[in-house]
Scaffold this motif. Structure first.
Motif, mmCIF file in Angstrom:
data_model
loop_
_atom_site.group_PDB
_atom_site.id
_atom_site.type_symbol
_atom_site.label_atom_id
_atom_site.label_comp_id
_atom_site.label_asym_id
_atom_site.label_seq_id
_atom_site.Cartn_x
_atom_site.Cartn_y
_atom_site.Cartn_z
ATOM 1 N N SER A 182 -32.801 -17.005 -8.264
ATOM 2 C CA SER A 182 -33.972 -16.626 -8.359
ATOM 3 C C SER A 182 -34.542 -17.934 -8.625
ATOM 4 O O SER A 182 -34.165 -19.463 -8.741
ATOM 5 N N ALA A 183 -35.812 -18.014 -7.805
ATOM 6 C CA ALA A 183 -36.512 -19.369 -7.141
ATOM 7 C C ALA A 183 -37.428 -19.504 -8.927
ATOM 8 O O ALA A 183 -38.117 -21.121 -8.759
ATOM 9 N N GLY A 184 -37.053 -19.033 -10.148
ATOM 10 C CA GLY A 184 -38.426 -19.920 -11.175
ATOM 11 C C GLY A 184 -37.519 -20.662 -11.716
ATOM 12 O O GLY A 184 -36.836 -21.495 -11.723
ATOM 13 N N ILE A 185 -38.804 -21.204 -12.419
ATOM 14 C CA ILE A 185 -38.327 -23.035 -12.961
ATOM 15 C C ILE A 185 -37.444 -22.586 -14.301
ATOM 16 O O ILE A 185 -37.724 -21.165 -14.476
ATOM 17 N N PRO A 186 -36.050 -23.647 -14.456
ATOM 18 C CA PRO A 186 -35.365 -23.135 -15.544
ATOM 19 C C PRO A 186 -35.936 -23.129 -16.947
ATOM 20 O O PRO A 186 -36.942 -23.670 -17.334
ATOM 21 N N GLY A 187 -35.757 -21.853 -17.288
ATOM 22 C CA GLY A 187 -35.652 -21.764 -18.710
ATOM 23 C C GLY A 187 -37.262 -20.399 -18.886
ATOM 24 O O GLY A 187 -37.300 -20.244 -19.993
ATOM 25 N N ARG A 188 -37.826 -20.319 -17.922
ATOM 26 C CA ARG A 188 -38.208 -19.090 -17.844
ATOM 27 C C ARG A 188 -37.372 -17.994 -18.205
ATOM 28 O O ARG A 188 -38.246 -16.901 -18.732
ATOM 29 N N LEU A 189 -36.323 -17.510 -17.154
ATOM 30 C CA LEU A 189 -35.800 -16.858 -18.184
ATOM 31 C C LEU A 189 -35.301 -16.197 -19.384
ATOM 32 O O LEU A 189 -35.522 -14.752 -19.846
ATOM 33 N N ALA A 190 -34.384 -16.903 -19.803
ATOM 34 C CA ALA A 190 -34.457 -17.455 -20.965
ATOM 35 C C ALA A 190 -35.981 -17.232 -22.361
ATOM 36 O O ALA A 190 -35.696 -16.364 -23.393
ATOM 37 N N LEU A 191 -37.064 -17.724 -21.383
ATOM 38 C CA LEU A 191 -38.439 -17.361 -23.037
ATOM 39 C C LEU A 191 -38.402 -15.825 -22.931
ATOM 40 O O LEU A 191 -39.107 -15.199 -23.637
ATOM 41 N N ASP A 192 -38.349 -15.244 -20.977
ATOM 42 C CA ASP A 192 -39.034 -13.836 -21.326
ATOM 43 C C ASP A 192 -37.816 -12.772 -21.811
ATOM 44 O O ASP A 192 -38.238 -11.989 -22.618
ATOM 45 N N GLU A 193 -36.709 -13.186 -21.296
ATOM 46 C CA GLU A 193 -35.665 -12.440 -22.657
ATOM 47 C C GLU A 193 -35.583 -12.351 -24.112
ATOM 48 O O GLU A 193 -35.831 -11.459 -24.514
#
Length: 268
Positions: free
Chosen positions: A203-214
């Motif tokens: 995923s090309a998302g900014i690191p940390g955004r996945l953790a924040l969404d979860e």
């Protein structure tokens, strides 16, 4: 309010050398440093941080500060770039005092930063230095359930915290890594700790955004007693904002530490 950093009572500049490097996973590598001067470091466990000094490309040695106070920074800045080392903050991953060895684990970020390039190119005998910076994971005595959130830059710190945690720790832990191959299946954590590994996998998302969404979608216990969040600036400020605004967690119960900012390089 929790103290932001617990500084060591005494410390000194310590010069070491690379003993070996180990590719921990596709997104991480570990550099083992060693030498007799490591006896001057008091291992404290948890997320013990050090300033790491290493040579710039083209330098034929390492010029370490001689001052073991905060004046070392001015001393470094007064050096010409031809002699000035790179300086970065890293967590002590493990210490083996009986072998005069210390491990520092690097999140590689594509290998395009000075620290990543140095870690990937380090060879036995290369010089490096450290200066103890203390702890940021400082839960109060008798704390109840905790929350830990980290992107890959803070995963080594979170893992060190869990490995040094008391058996009584109860916590929800969200750890974001670049890929599934970076997940540590051999993590030894207390029985009351639930670790959520989150892999971006391309995923090309900014690191940390996945953790924040979860985290936003997660079911969390009422009455969290302590939160430690570390990593990219947007992640840690987002965690704090979400917990305070959406879950009613007091600001004073949250320790948040921005290790880096997406799109900006560290000064040096």
């Amino acid at each position: 309010m929790f103290p932001k950093v617990q500084s060591p009572e005494s410390r000194r500049m310590i010069t070491l050398e690379v003993r070996r490097t180990t590719r921990t996973s596709p997104g991480f590598t570990t550099v083992t440093l060693g030498g007799p001067e490591l006896a001057h470091l008091l291992p404290t466990g948890r997320d013990q941080a050090v300033r790491l000094f290493f040579p710039r490309a083209g330098q034929d040695g390492l010029t370490m500060p001689t001052l073991s106070s905060e004046a070392w920074m001015a001393q470094i800045l007064l050096l010409p770039k031809s002699r000035r080392p790179w300086v970065r903050n890293y967590t002590v991953r493990r210490v083996r005092p009986e072998l005069d060895e210390l491990d520092i684990e690097f999140a590689l970020h594509g290998g395009d930063t000075p620290a990543c390039a140095w870690a990937l190119g380090a060879r036995p005998g290369d010089p490096a230095g450290i200066f103890d910076m203390g702890l940021t994971y400082l839960p109060p005595a008798g704390a109840g359930e905790q929350l830990l959130v980290a992107d890959e830059s803070a995963v080594p710190a979170a893992l060190a915290i869990l490995e040094h945690a008391p058996a009584s720790l109860v916590a929800q832990v969200f750890l974001e890594v670049p890929g599934t191959a970076d997940i540590r299946t051999d993590l030894a954590a207390p029985e009351g700790v639930r670790v959520h590994w989150l892999a971006r996998d391309g995923s090309a998302g900014i690191p940390g955004r996945l953790a924040l969404d979860e985290l936003r979608a997660a079911t969390l216990p009422q009455g969290l007693s302590y939160t430690w969040a570390a990593g990219e600036s947007g992640l840690v400020t987002g965690v704090r904002r979400h917990l305070v605004r959406d879950r009613g967690v007091p600001k004073s119960d949250i320790a948040f530490h921005g290790y880096w900012r997406h799109g900006r390089s560290s000064p040096g």
